[in-house]
Design a protein around this motif. Structure first.
Motif, PDB file in Angstrom:
ATOM      1  N   LEU A   1       0.808  -1.215   0.000  1.00 38.58           N
ATOM      2  CA  LEU A   1       0.000   0.000   0.000  1.00 38.58           C
ATOM      3  C   LEU A   1       0.841   1.265   0.000  1.00 38.58           C
ATOM      4  O   LEU A   1       1.830   1.358   0.719  1.00 38.58           O
ATOM      5  CB  LEU A   1      -0.914  -0.004   1.232  1.00 38.58           C
ATOM      6  N   ILE A   2       0.416   2.240  -0.820  1.00 37.35           N
ATOM      7  CA  ILE A   2       0.957   3.599  -0.770  1.00 37.35           C
ATOM      8  C   ILE A   2      -0.193   4.528  -0.415  1.00 37.35           C
ATOM      9  O   ILE A   2      -1.254   4.472  -1.058  1.00 37.35           O
ATOM     10  CB  ILE A   2       1.564   4.038  -2.115  1.00 37.35           C
ATOM     11  N   ILE A   3      -0.020   5.337   0.613  1.00 38.64           N
ATOM     12  CA  ILE A   3      -1.020   6.343   0.950  1.00 38.64           C
ATOM     13  C   ILE A   3      -0.418   7.727   0.756  1.00 38.64           C
ATOM     14  O   ILE A   3       0.786   7.925   0.916  1.00 38.64           O
ATOM     15  CB  ILE A   3      -1.559   6.197   2.387  1.00 38.64           C
TER      16      ILE A   3
ATOM     17  N   PHE B   1       4.302   9.818  -8.746  1.00 40.59           N
ATOM     18  CA  PHE B   1       4.307   8.717  -9.705  1.00 40.59           C
ATOM     19  C   PHE B   1       5.722   8.352 -10.149  1.00 40.59           C
ATOM     20  O   PHE B   1       5.978   7.182 -10.480  1.00 40.59           O
ATOM     21  CB  PHE B   1       3.389   9.041 -10.880  1.00 40.59           C
ATOM     22  N   LYS B   2       6.627   9.294 -10.080  1.00 38.09           N
ATOM     23  CA  LYS B   2       8.032   8.964 -10.309  1.00 38.09           C
ATOM     24  C   LYS B   2       8.520   8.010  -9.225  1.00 38.09           C
ATOM     25  O   LYS B   2       9.214   7.019  -9.514  1.00 38.09           O
ATOM     26  CB  LYS B   2       8.863  10.252 -10.315  1.00 38.09           C
ATOM     27  N   HIS B   3       8.148   8.284  -7.984  1.00 39.77           N
ATOM     28  CA  HIS B   3       8.524   7.427  -6.859  1.00 39.77           C
ATOM     29  C   HIS B   3       7.919   6.032  -7.009  1.00 39.77           C
ATOM     30  O   HIS B   3       8.612   5.014  -6.843  1.00 39.77           O
ATOM     31  CB  HIS B   3       8.052   8.058  -5.546  1.00 39.77           C
ATOM     32  N   ILE B   4       6.632   5.962  -7.321  1.00 36.14           N
ATOM     33  CA  ILE B   4       5.974   4.659  -7.445  1.00 36.14           C
ATOM     34  C   ILE B   4       6.590   3.851  -8.586  1.00 36.14           C
ATOM     35  O   ILE B   4       6.838   2.650  -8.456  1.00 36.14           O
ATOM     36  CB  ILE B   4       4.453   4.834  -7.653  1.00 36.14           C
ATOM     37  N   GLY B   5       6.868   4.524  -9.703  1.00 34.98           N
ATOM     38  CA  GLY B   5       7.487   3.833 -10.828  1.00 34.98           C
ATOM     39  C   GLY B   5       8.852   3.261 -10.473  1.00 34.98           C
ATOM     40  O   GLY B   5       9.181   2.129 -10.857  1.00 34.98           O
TER      41      GLY B   5
ATOM     42  N   VAL C   1      10.031   2.524  -7.373  1.00 37.76           N
ATOM     43  CA  VAL C   1      10.006   1.543  -6.280  1.00 37.76           C
ATOM     44  C   VAL C   1       9.206   0.295  -6.636  1.00 37.76           C
ATOM     45  O   VAL C   1       9.622  -0.829  -6.341  1.00 37.76           O
ATOM     46  CB  VAL C   1       9.446   2.189  -4.993  1.00 37.76           C
ATOM     47  N   HIS C   2       8.063   0.481  -7.268  1.00 37.66           N
ATOM     48  CA  HIS C   2       7.150  -0.638  -7.520  1.00 37.66           C
ATOM     49  C   HIS C   2       7.042  -1.028  -9.000  1.00 37.66           C
ATOM     50  O   HIS C   2       6.737  -2.175  -9.297  1.00 37.66           O
ATOM     51  CB  HIS C   2       5.750  -0.302  -6.994  1.00 37.66           C
TER      52      HIS C   2
END
Length: 246
Positions: free
Chosen positions: A32-34, A70-74, A76-77
């Motif tokens: 989960l990301i909040i 979204f840069k972070h999510i891309g 990391v995940h």
């Protein structure tokens, strides 16, 4: 309705309905990301949620802030399996007292912010992914002083109906979850000293005889995001005890 190792993003997940929705996904094993605008509240929420949870400070009305998210999510995940576009706000301003600043704030978050949250998430989503946008029964019955807020939630309905055509064939589903009144601390804070009387009136409007509990909205979000609703697309689910249906 299992989300083991699924990457789930819940915007506005540090309090209220967003937190309850985040809790539901954590209980089903999601990664989960909040997000939220205040880091201390985000950190506290992440600690309370436990599980595999990360908190990223984000203001969805700010394109640069969304870009960093979204840069972070891309990095990391590498993907998003479920997006719960929950972040939003409302202000009570009756006609005659509506301010330009207030109007812009609510539309910038609820409509602009949601639009660009979904648009930026899509490149990280693939067939079988799901978007659940949190609307409100205020879109059809806003009540006094809530015209601007209600208008933003009605706009989300129109956006969803167009978006499912724009991404036809992608295998990504987009649905709208529209809660009615839910007994949360934020609702009681808005109602102030009149909270008990107003909640009694809202209980009477519900065909179940009560207003909702936050965890019930979490369960509805799980359903719309899951394979249990794999053939549901472009729908609006009213979770309001039947009040909007009568």
């Amino acid at each position: 309705m299992q989300f083991q190792s699924k990457v789930v993003l819940v915007t506005g997940g540090s309090s209220g309905l967003g937190f309850a929705i985040a809790e539901a996904f954590v209980s089903q094993g999601a990664d989960l990301i909040i997000t939220g605008r205040r880091q201390p509240q985000l950190d506290e929420a992440a600690s309370r949620l436990g599980g595999n949870v990360s908190a990223v400070r984000t203001d969805i009305s700010d394109p640069a802030s969304l870009g960093e998210l979204f840069k972070h999510i891309g990095a990391v995940h590498g993907r998003i399996d479920v997006l719960i576009a929950n972040a939003g706000m409302g202000e009570i301003e009756p006609l005659g007292a509506i301010t330009e600043a207030g109007f812009d704030r609510v539309f910038a978050t609820n409509v602009k912010g949601t639009t660009f949250t979904v648009q930026r998430a899509l490149p990280l989503m693939s067939e079988g992914s799901s978007v659940v946008i949190i609307g409100s029964t205020s879109s059809i019955n806003p009540g006094p002083g809530m015209s601007v807020y209600g208008a933003t939630k009605a706009a989300l309905r129109a956006l969803v109906k167009s978006w499912i055509l724009d991404i036809k064939g992608s295998g990504v589903r987009i649905n709208l979850l529209s809660p009615g009144p839910v007994d949360t601390p934020s609702l009681r804070a808005v109602l102030g000293e009149n909270a008990p009387q107003v909640i009694d009136l809202l209980n009477e409007k519900s065909t179940l005889g009560r207003i909702g509990q936050a965890h019930e909205i979490g369960q509805a979000a799980l359903f719309l995001a899951s394979e249990a609703s794999s053939y549901v697309n472009g729908a609006e689910l009213f979770a309001d005890g039947g009040a909007s249906q009568v």
